[in-house]
Write a protein that holds these residues in place. Structure first.
Motif, mmCIF file in Angstrom:
data_model
loop_
_atom_site.group_PDB
_atom_site.id
_atom_site.type_symbol
_atom_site.label_atom_id
_atom_site.label_comp_id
_atom_site.label_asym_id
_atom_site.label_seq_id
_atom_site.Cartn_x
_atom_site.Cartn_y
_atom_site.Cartn_z
ATOM 1 N N GLU A 287 4.784 -2.646 3.049
ATOM 2 C CA GLU A 287 4.591 -4.067 2.797
ATOM 3 C C GLU A 287 4.231 -4.714 4.130
ATOM 4 N N THR A 288 3.108 -5.423 4.176
ATOM 5 C CA THR A 288 2.679 -6.075 5.402
ATOM 6 C C THR A 288 2.293 -7.517 5.110
ATOM 7 N N VAL A 289 2.909 -8.436 5.838
ATOM 8 C CA VAL A 289 2.540 -9.845 5.724
ATOM 9 C C VAL A 289 1.258 -10.016 6.518
ATOM 10 N N THR A 290 0.241 -10.585 5.908
ATOM 11 C CA THR A 290 -1.050 -10.732 6.548
ATOM 12 C C THR A 290 -0.906 -11.488 7.862
ATOM 13 N N GLY A 291 -1.432 -10.875 8.912
ATOM 14 C CA GLY A 291 -1.380 -11.490 10.221
ATOM 15 C C GLY A 291 -0.102 -11.212 10.990
ATOM 16 N N ALA A 292 0.874 -10.550 10.361
ATOM 17 C CA ALA A 292 2.137 -10.260 11.050
ATOM 18 C C ALA A 292 2.103 -8.857 11.628
ATOM 19 N N ARG A 293 2.876 -8.634 12.647
ATOM 20 C CA ARG A 293 2.937 -7.305 13.251
ATOM 21 C C ARG A 293 3.963 -6.434 12.560
ATOM 22 N N ALA A 294 5.010 -7.034 12.027
ATOM 23 C CA ALA A 294 6.080 -6.265 11.395
ATOM 24 C C ALA A 294 5.710 -5.927 9.953
ATOM 25 N N SER A 295 6.239 -4.811 9.496
ATOM 26 C CA SER A 295 6.055 -4.441 8.104
ATOM 27 C C SER A 295 7.337 -3.795 7.609
ATOM 28 N N MET A 296 7.430 -3.595 6.328
ATOM 29 C CA MET A 296 8.606 -2.994 5.705
ATOM 30 C C MET A 296 8.167 -1.742 4.967
ATOM 31 N N GLN A 297 9.040 -0.754 4.891
ATOM 32 C CA GLN A 297 8.752 0.463 4.138
ATOM 33 C C GLN A 297 9.808 0.620 3.045
ATOM 34 N N TYR A 298 9.357 1.034 1.871
ATOM 35 C CA TYR A 298 10.251 1.242 0.739
ATOM 36 C C TYR A 298 10.035 2.629 0.143
ATOM 37 N N MET A 299 11.079 3.169 -0.444
ATOM 38 C CA MET A 299 10.965 4.404 -1.206
ATOM 39 C C MET A 299 11.100 4.065 -2.685
ATOM 40 N N ARG A 300 10.490 4.887 -3.520
ATOM 41 C CA ARG A 300 10.573 4.647 -4.970
ATOM 42 C C ARG A 300 11.966 5.008 -5.469
ATOM 43 N N CYS A 301 12.535 4.145 -6.279
ATOM 44 C CA CYS A 301 13.822 4.444 -6.920
ATOM 45 C C CYS A 301 13.535 5.231 -8.199
ATOM 46 N N ARG A 302 14.094 6.395 -8.285
ATOM 47 C CA ARG A 302 13.881 7.247 -9.471
ATOM 48 C C ARG A 302 15.115 7.304 -10.314
ATOM 49 N N GLU B 24 0.838 -1.199 0.000
ATOM 50 C CA GLU B 24 0.000 0.000 0.000
ATOM 51 C C GLU B 24 0.872 1.248 0.000
ATOM 52 N N LEU B 25 0.541 2.180 -0.882
ATOM 53 C CA LEU B 25 1.224 3.471 -0.889
ATOM 54 C C LEU B 25 0.574 4.368 0.139
ATOM 55 N N ARG B 26 1.383 4.889 1.062
ATOM 56 C CA ARG B 26 0.895 5.815 2.087
ATOM 57 C C ARG B 26 1.831 7.012 2.142
ATOM 58 N N ARG B 27 1.350 8.066 2.746
ATOM 59 C CA ARG B 27 2.164 9.266 2.938
ATOM 60 C C ARG B 27 2.951 9.626 1.686
ATOM 61 N N GLY B 28 2.253 9.812 0.601
ATOM 62 C CA GLY B 28 2.936 10.180 -0.631
ATOM 63 C C GLY B 28 3.495 8.973 -1.343
ATOM 64 N N ASP B 29 4.822 8.871 -1.363
ATOM 65 C CA ASP B 29 5.483 7.815 -2.122
ATOM 66 C C ASP B 29 6.195 6.797 -1.247
ATOM 67 N N ILE B 30 5.632 6.431 -0.108
ATOM 68 C CA ILE B 30 6.211 5.397 0.746
ATOM 69 C C ILE B 30 5.377 4.127 0.570
ATOM 70 N N LEU B 31 6.025 3.061 0.144
ATOM 71 C CA LEU B 31 5.354 1.785 -0.072
ATOM 72 C C LEU B 31 5.467 0.952 1.197
#
Length: 123
Positions: free
Chosen positions: A108-123, A99-106
């Motif tokens: 990633e959430t594993v369903t049922g997990a508490r941890a998630s990852m954040q990515y920035m777009r490579c331009r 899911e893209l949130r706060r502008g261009d921050i992607l």
């Protein structure tokens, strides 16, 4: 005349019902497609040598139907105009939401997990 109007209304209703299913078959929403990384340094490494992607850094490449990189999977369904769900290639019972949130921050959430990852777009 009245019969034509009824037919037109029914056809419009059927199209509006069919649209979400058509969108789900279309793959990842356009805003999600691209190369994403944990940091600008990782983006640089990926751009300089895409064939030698760093295994010690987090990154994903989202195409219309697949995700590759740190996470690998296949498109499952659209969750919104800036969100979609995949199945994991290694374990098909695991789903991963992007899911893209706060502008261009992607996010990633594993369903049922508490941890998630954040990515920035490579331009």
């Amino acid at each position: 005349m009245r019969r034509n109007q009824t037919t037109l209304i029914l056809a419009s209703a059927l199209l509006s019902i069919a649209s979400p299913a058509t969108a789900q078959r279309g793959g990842f929403p356009q805003p999600l497609i691209g190369l994403w990384a944990e940091s600008p340094i990782t983006c640089d490494l990926l751009k300089r040598s895409p064939a030698n992607a760093p295994s010690d850094r987090s990154w994903v490449r989202i195409s219309p139907e697949t995700v590759s990189g740190t996470t690998s999977g296949r498109f499952l369904r659209v969750l919104g105009p800036r969100a979609a769900q995949t199945t994991d290639d290694k374990l098909s019972t695991i789903t991963i939401d992007f899911e893209l949130r706060r502008g261009d921050i992607l996010f990633e959430t594993v369903t049922g997990a508490r941890a998630s990852m954040q990515y920035m777009r490579c331009r």
